[in-house]
Enzyme design. Structure first.
Site, short mmCIF file in Angstrom:
data_model
loop_
_atom_site.label_atom_id
_atom_site.label_comp_id
_atom_site.label_asym_id
_atom_site.label_seq_id
_atom_site.Cartn_x
_atom_site.Cartn_y
_atom_site.Cartn_z
CE1 TYR A 1 -18.70 -19.02 -39.36
CE2 TYR A 1 -17.47 -20.87 -40.24
CZ TYR A 1 -17.79 -20.04 -39.18
OH TYR A 1 -17.24 -20.26 -37.95
CB CYS B 1 -27.94 -7.93 -60.42
SG CYS B 1 -29.60 -8.44 -60.83
C1 PLP Z 1 -15.48 -18.25 -35.78
C2 PLP Z 1 -14.96 -18.64 -34.49
C3 PLP Z 1 -14.87 -19.99 -34.15
C4 PLP Z 1 -15.24 -21.11 -35.09
O1 PLP Z 1 -14.42 -21.17 -36.19
P1 PLP Z 1 -14.54 -22.43 -37.18
O2 PLP Z 1 -13.59 -22.11 -38.28
O3 PLP Z 1 -15.96 -22.45 -37.64
O4 PLP Z 1 -14.18 -23.63 -36.40
C5 PLP Z 1 -14.43 -20.31 -32.87
N1 PLP Z 1 -14.10 -19.34 -31.99
C6 PLP Z 1 -14.17 -18.04 -32.29
C7 PLP Z 1 -13.80 -17.03 -31.28
C8 PLP Z 1 -14.60 -17.64 -33.54
O5 PLP Z 1 -14.65 -16.34 -33.83
#
Ligand code: PLP
Length: 472
Positions: free
Chosen positions: A422, A392
């Protein structure tokens, strides 16, 4: 302005998508760069890991996440091999479950967690706490106590409060903890560009330029229970080349050298974070782990030489670049609607049995995705369609623009590639949706590794009682 923002056209009768979007020559074909290694189409039927998606849906229902095990392991191994002189930590926040944590360990990678929940999954999979990294800008005392007691390999500290908290915990337990200091290098990477700037107005890290990072190192060194292992920098996500890392590495190495010179402590390690980009659509052109490794090694070597220091042992933290392309989401089309737009053009809205509850990235980040029909071939002319969910919310869009066969109809299966990172990990129960299962496929076998939620799962936390005397 991003390319697609410039590309909208509302000429009468002619709906055009973003400028980069091309009508494919063959609407039934897969675009290889968007799909996992074992994805194949035959007579319009999509199979992954030797499992036909119509058969998978017949057995397990839709929406479902389909994880290509061979592809996942190959991507993990590619990072391991290309960065053989680094430690490679898989960023568990991109997608984590017990089975995948096991694959990560089997492929020789380490694991980053950022909550007690993620840590619990890692332990359940049997991972060695010494090979875990622990992130987060606001870890609770309980989370820190557990991490210290378990002997987590590195705790990445992100505030002066946390340094104090960790010092108290190690003192009261009579143990030491290995610590990295998260710094902001004043580099912000976003999609195809990075911006090197002094602008550091965000919650993560200690500022190098403001001197906070040096002060954090000083305070960690002053605590007998804390061992300063190194600096940590993560510049963003969906990065396509090493230019952003270059600027960041230069700044972080300069601080590394300054800490050695001024505080008399040569840190053994340095972490350059994750953020390596993947292809969500044909406009993305990701690099390879080998090229990334080559670029990063060259920068580090020349900077260390310039500074006259030995290189610390390096680590990286890819999440998306490993799991993202390994997974797709398969949906069933429920309704198709043509909507008249200003100027006389019409847009085809294709509604599927999921949406922002299983993929929030389009709504949250204006992310682009692609889609293909997974259950049959079509000879119908292509139409520019928008794939939307069942929630919605007008912003409940899965794929903003995609060419789909003009005869797309209820009952057709649609598959959206690149949903490994994600999507399940950010999935919600909005509208009391049941979160879809994750089904690993390999050698013709489909295996549920995260089951579909049930109504009982939903009601388990709802402890209210029915009205007195209510009839049901
Ligand atoms: C989110 C994150 C990652 C991974 O990022 P990707 O874009 O999925 O490779 C690595 N290190 C830290 C500290 C993060 O916050």
């Amino acid at each position: 302005m991003r390319a697609h923002e410039a590309g909208w056209a509302h000429a009468p009768g002619a709906l055009r998508g973003p400028a980069w979007l091309r009508q494919p020559e063959d609407i039934n074909a897969l675009v290889p760069i968007l799909w996992s290694e074992t994805a194949a189409k035959r007579d319009g039927v999509l199979s992954i890991g030797g499992v036909s998606l119509p058969e998978l849906v017949a057995e397990h229902g839709s929406a479902a996440y389909v994880l290509d095990e061979v592809d996942f392991r190959a991507r993990a191994a590619a990072f391991r091999d290309a960065f053989s002189d680094f430690d490679v930590y898989y960023a568990g926040k991109s997608f984590l479950c017990t089975t995948v944590a096991g694959w990560i360990a089997e492929e020789g990678l380490r694991l980053d967690v950022c909550s007690d929940g993620e840590l619990t999954v890692a332990l359940r999979a049997g991972l060695d706490p010494a090979l875990l990294g622990y992130h987060g800008n606001n870890k609770s005392r309980a989370e820190l106590v557990r991490a210290v007691e378990l002997g987590v390999g590195r705790i990445v500290v992100d505030s002066f409060h946390e340094i104090e908290r960790l010092a108290e915990i190690t003192a009261s337990l009579g143990v030491t903890a290995r610590v990295m200091v998260r710094v902001t290098a004043g580099v912000e990477a976003h999609t195809h560009e990075f911006i090197a700037t002094a602008h550091e107005d965000q919650k993560f890290g200690f500022s190098i330029t403001a001197g906070d990072a040096l002060e954090a190192a000083r305070r960690v060194l002053a605590e007998p229970g804390l061992r300063l292992e190194g600096l940590h920098s993560h510049i963003g996500s969906q990065i396509f080349d090493t230019s952003g890392f270059e600027v960041a590495a230069r700044r972080v190495l300069a601080l590394h050298a300054q800490i050695a010179a001024e505080l008399g402590h040569t840190m053994p390690e340095m972490d350059l974070g994750g953020g390596f980009g993947i292809a969500y659509t044909t406009q993305d052109d990701p690099s390879t782990p080998a090229l990334l490794a080559e670029g990063m090694r060259a920068v580090i070597a020349s900077e260390c030489e310039r500074l006259g220091i030995d290189s610390p042992r390096l680590s990286i933290e890819p999440g998306r670049a490993i799991v993202g392309p390994s997974m797709c989401t398969v949906y069933t089309v429920g309704t198709v609607k043509e909507v008249a737009l200003d100027g006389g053009a019409r847009r085809t809205y294709v509604s599927v049995d999921g949406g922002m509850s299983d993929n929030i990235r389009t709504a949250l980040y204006d992310a682009d995705y692609s889609a293909t029909v997974a259950s049959r071939a079509s000879e119908a002319p292509a139409v520019l369609a928008r794939v939307v969910g069942k929630h919605c919310e007008a912003g409940d869009i899965v794929v903003k623009d995609e060419f789909l066969p003009g005869d797309i109809a209820p009952g057709d299966l649609l598959a959206v590639p690149g949903t490994g990172a994600y999507c399940r990990s950010m999935a919600s129960n909005y509208n009391h949706a049941l979160r879809p299962p994750v089904i690993a496929v390999r050698d013709g076998v489909a295996r549920v590794i995260v089951r579909r939620e049930t109504v009982d799962d939903l009601l388990a936390t709802d402890v209210g009682a029915a009205l007195e005397g209510a009839t049901r």
